[in-house]
Design a protein around this motif. Structure first.
Motif, PDB file in Angstrom:
ATOM      1  N   ALA A  45     -27.010 -13.149  31.284  1.00 57.69           N
ATOM      2  CA  ALA A  45     -26.489 -14.590  30.093  1.00 57.69           C
ATOM      3  C   ALA A  45     -25.045 -15.070  30.014  1.00 57.69           C
ATOM      4  O   ALA A  45     -24.467 -14.210  31.395  1.00 57.69           O
ATOM      5  N   THR A  46     -24.926 -16.193  30.484  1.00 55.37           N
ATOM      6  CA  THR A  46     -24.181 -16.925  30.897  1.00 55.37           C
ATOM      7  C   THR A  46     -23.061 -17.736  30.093  1.00 55.37           C
ATOM      8  O   THR A  46     -22.596 -18.619  30.082  1.00 55.37           O
ATOM      9  N   THR A  47     -23.757 -17.068  28.379  1.00 55.90           N
ATOM     10  CA  THR A  47     -22.852 -17.505  27.650  1.00 55.90           C
ATOM     11  C   THR A  47     -21.666 -17.297  28.007  1.00 55.90           C
ATOM     12  O   THR A  47     -20.787 -16.546  28.168  1.00 55.90           O
ATOM     13  N   PRO A  48     -20.876 -18.030  27.204  1.00 55.36           N
ATOM     14  CA  PRO A  48     -18.372 -18.003  27.133  1.00 55.36           C
ATOM     15  C   PRO A  48     -18.736 -16.609  26.450  1.00 55.36           C
ATOM     16  O   PRO A  48     -17.766 -16.078  27.099  1.00 55.36           O
ATOM     17  N   SER A  49     -19.079 -15.740  25.084  1.00 51.62           N
ATOM     18  CA  SER A  49     -18.764 -15.197  25.116  1.00 51.62           C
ATOM     19  C   SER A  49     -18.894 -14.001  26.070  1.00 51.62           C
ATOM     20  O   SER A  49     -17.871 -13.023  26.163  1.00 51.62           O
ATOM     21  N   THR A  50     -20.328 -13.991  26.797  1.00 52.31           N
ATOM     22  CA  THR A  50     -20.933 -13.610  27.632  1.00 52.31           C
ATOM     23  C   THR A  50     -19.808 -12.947  28.660  1.00 52.31           C
ATOM     24  O   THR A  50     -19.277 -11.824  29.060  1.00 52.31           O
ATOM     25  N   ILE A  51     -19.653 -14.095  29.490  1.00 48.36           N
ATOM     26  CA  ILE A  51     -18.298 -15.027  30.825  1.00 48.36           C
ATOM     27  C   ILE A  51     -17.138 -13.797  30.549  1.00 48.36           C
ATOM     28  O   ILE A  51     -16.657 -13.601  30.742  1.00 48.36           O
ATOM     29  N   ALA A  52     -16.626 -14.420  28.315  1.00 49.05           N
ATOM     30  CA  ALA A  52     -15.368 -13.404  28.501  1.00 49.05           C
ATOM     31  C   ALA A  52     -15.681 -12.087  28.665  1.00 49.05           C
ATOM     32  O   ALA A  52     -14.485 -11.546  28.754  1.00 49.05           O
ATOM     33  N   TYR A  53     -16.576 -10.677  28.089  1.00 53.13           N
ATOM     34  CA  TYR A  53     -16.329 -10.129  28.270  1.00 53.13           C
ATOM     35  C   TYR A  53     -16.665  -9.827  29.286  1.00 53.13           C
ATOM     36  O   TYR A  53     -16.348  -8.253  29.717  1.00 53.13           O
ATOM     37  N   SER A  54     -17.566 -10.670  30.449  1.00 55.02           N
ATOM     38  CA  SER A  54     -17.396 -10.165  31.599  1.00 55.02           C
ATOM     39  C   SER A  54     -15.795  -9.860  32.331  1.00 55.02           C
ATOM     40  O   SER A  54     -15.436  -8.694  32.965  1.00 55.02           O
ATOM     41  N   THR A  55     -14.857 -11.168  32.265  1.00 50.71           N
ATOM     42  CA  THR A  55     -13.713 -10.974  32.384  1.00 50.71           C
ATOM     43  C   THR A  55     -13.026  -9.509  31.976  1.00 50.71           C
ATOM     44  O   THR A  55     -12.029  -9.716  33.412  1.00 50.71           O
ATOM     45  N   GLY A  94     -22.995  -4.910  33.909  1.00 52.03           N
ATOM     46  CA  GLY A  94     -22.587  -4.831  32.401  1.00 52.03           C
ATOM     47  C   GLY A  94     -24.539  -5.360  31.177  1.00 52.03           C
ATOM     48  O   GLY A  94     -24.340  -5.974  31.254  1.00 52.03           O
ATOM     49  N   GLY A  95     -24.080  -4.146  30.209  1.00 49.79           N
ATOM     50  CA  GLY A  95     -25.816  -4.330  29.024  1.00 49.79           C
ATOM     51  C   GLY A  95     -26.765  -3.425  29.740  1.00 49.79           C
ATOM     52  O   GLY A  95     -27.443  -3.433  28.990  1.00 49.79           O
ATOM     53  N   SER A  96     -26.692  -3.252  30.756  1.00 50.92           N
ATOM     54  CA  SER A  96     -28.096  -2.854  31.746  1.00 50.92           C
ATOM     55  C   SER A  96     -28.257  -1.200  31.250  1.00 50.92           C
ATOM     56  O   SER A  96     -26.997  -1.235  30.800  1.00 50.92           O
ATOM     57  N   ASN A  97     -28.841  -0.707  31.199  1.00 55.84           N
ATOM     58  CA  ASN A  97     -29.355   0.749  31.076  1.00 55.84           C
ATOM     59  C   ASN A  97     -28.900   1.663  31.904  1.00 55.84           C
ATOM     60  O   ASN A  97     -28.587   3.048  31.734  1.00 55.84           O
ATOM     61  N   HIS A  98     -28.514   1.071  32.989  1.00 54.85           N
ATOM     62  CA  HIS A  98     -28.122   1.870  34.216  1.00 54.85           C
ATOM     63  C   HIS A  98     -25.710   1.879  34.006  1.00 54.85           C
ATOM     64  O   HIS A  98     -25.114   2.195  34.972  1.00 54.85           O
ATOM     65  N   GLU A  99     -25.428   0.852  32.457  1.00 55.92           N
ATOM     66  CA  GLU A  99     -24.449   0.662  32.653  1.00 55.92           C
ATOM     67  C   GLU A  99     -23.393   1.586  32.811  1.00 55.92           C
ATOM     68  O   GLU A  99     -22.283   1.630  33.939  1.00 55.92           O
ATOM     69  N   ILE A 100     -23.733   3.066  32.264  1.00 54.72           N
ATOM     70  CA  ILE A 100     -22.522   3.817  32.279  1.00 54.72           C
ATOM     71  C   ILE A 100     -22.426   4.171  33.992  1.00 54.72           C
ATOM     72  O   ILE A 100     -21.475   4.602  34.324  1.00 54.72           O
ATOM     73  N   GLU A 101     -23.463   4.395  34.646  1.00 51.05           N
ATOM     74  CA  GLU A 101     -23.250   5.095  36.128  1.00 51.05           C
ATOM     75  C   GLU A 101     -22.819   3.829  36.969  1.00 51.05           C
ATOM     76  O   GLU A 101     -22.607   4.552  37.564  1.00 51.05           O
TER      77      GLU A 101
END
Ligand code: FBP
Length: 262
Positions: A155-165, A115-122
């Motif tokens: 990124a391993t910030t709390p908000s980013t990891i919550a977004y990951s799950t 997530g967040g990569s320029n390639h996220e969509i594909e």
């Protein structure tokens, strides 16, 4: 998520997945601490430990080595992956199909989404195809949800990891594998955002027994469903010993002190 879709790789709703795709993702450098683990047979032997609910590998390792272990090891087919030689924006090649993985004997698939990569969509569209094919074949779906790219490297910030799950839940993973966000409170927030889909912690680079088991204990106390781990198991001199400790923490609710003693 479909309740029970991941049952082949969970025990009492918990998982201990041994990840062994490092030869592709990081290269042979990851085998230097325990050179015997360059041989996939050694890692499949480790995967026969009672605590291990699945071993995650790439296609070539599955085709070449899994047939000797199909009675003793549950196969998780890691479908995409990229080498460390790739210097571009984070992306991951899809190396095999769900149909091919089923032929080799896989009972679940694994798929990285950056997530967040320029390639996220594909990547998300490729995940869609794999997730839907996995559903057709009754396979569990594990997302390696690792936001990175552009301004968001590792990124391993709390908000980013919550977004990951949350990405795992929204896109249809049964289990989402995330980096540890640094504290039990942050892990608890990430588990809440998964809203009933399962969350497992990624092992990370090798740490000592006490530190590693403490982090796993904290993740479990925060509501995680277990661990998907590579280096913190196979880089040790005695991988089976740390698996004894992990079994105690993940499946038997042991304290770190108890787990260090088993
Ligand atoms: P570790 O437990 O060794 O961290 O392995 C987990 C894992 O997701 C592997 O499946 C993968 O090879 C590696 O980490 C990728 O890590 P990264 O992309 O952060 O280098």
């Amino acid at each position: 998520m479909i309740p029970g879709a991941d049952s082949a790789i969970t025990r009492n709703e918990k998982s201990l997945i041994v990840a062994y795709d490092h030869g592709l993702e990081h290269g042979p450098v990851d085998f230097e601490p325990n050179p015997a683990t360059a041989d996939p047979d050694r890692v499949f032997e480790i995967g026969t430990h009672d605590a291990v609910t699945a071993v995650a590998v790439q296609k070539g390792i599955a085709e070449g080595y899994y047939p000797s272990y199909e009675d003793d090891v549950t196969l998780l087919a890691k479908l995409n992956g990229t080498s460390n030689l790739w210097m571009g924006e984070p992306n991951s090649a899809v190396n095999w199909t769900v149909e091919n993985a089923v032929e080799v004997g896989a009972e679940a698939i694994g798929f990285t989404v950056y997530g967040g990569s320029n390639h996220e969509i594909e990547m998300v569209e490729e995940f869609r195809d794999a997730q839907e094919a996995a559903r057709d074949h009754g396979l569990g779906v594990v997302m390696w949800s690792y936001p990175r790219g552009q301004g968001l490297k590792n990124a391993t910030t709390p908000s980013t990891i919550a977004y990951s799950t949350r990405l795992g839940l929204e896109l249809g993973a049964d289990i989402t594998k995330v980096k540890y966000p640094g504290s039990p409170a942050a892990m608890s927030h990430a588990v809440t955002q998964a809203a009933g889909s399962k969350v497992v912690m990624s092992g990370g680079s090798k740490t000592d027994d006490q530190d590693f088991l403490t982090t796993v204990r904290n993740a479990m106390d925060a509501g995680a469903n277990g661990l998907a781990v590579g280096r913190n198991v196979f880089q040790r001199d005695n991988p089976e010993q740390i698996l004894d400790g992990l079994e105690a923490v993940i499946f038997e609710d042991a304290s770190v002190t108890e787990a260090l003693d088993v």
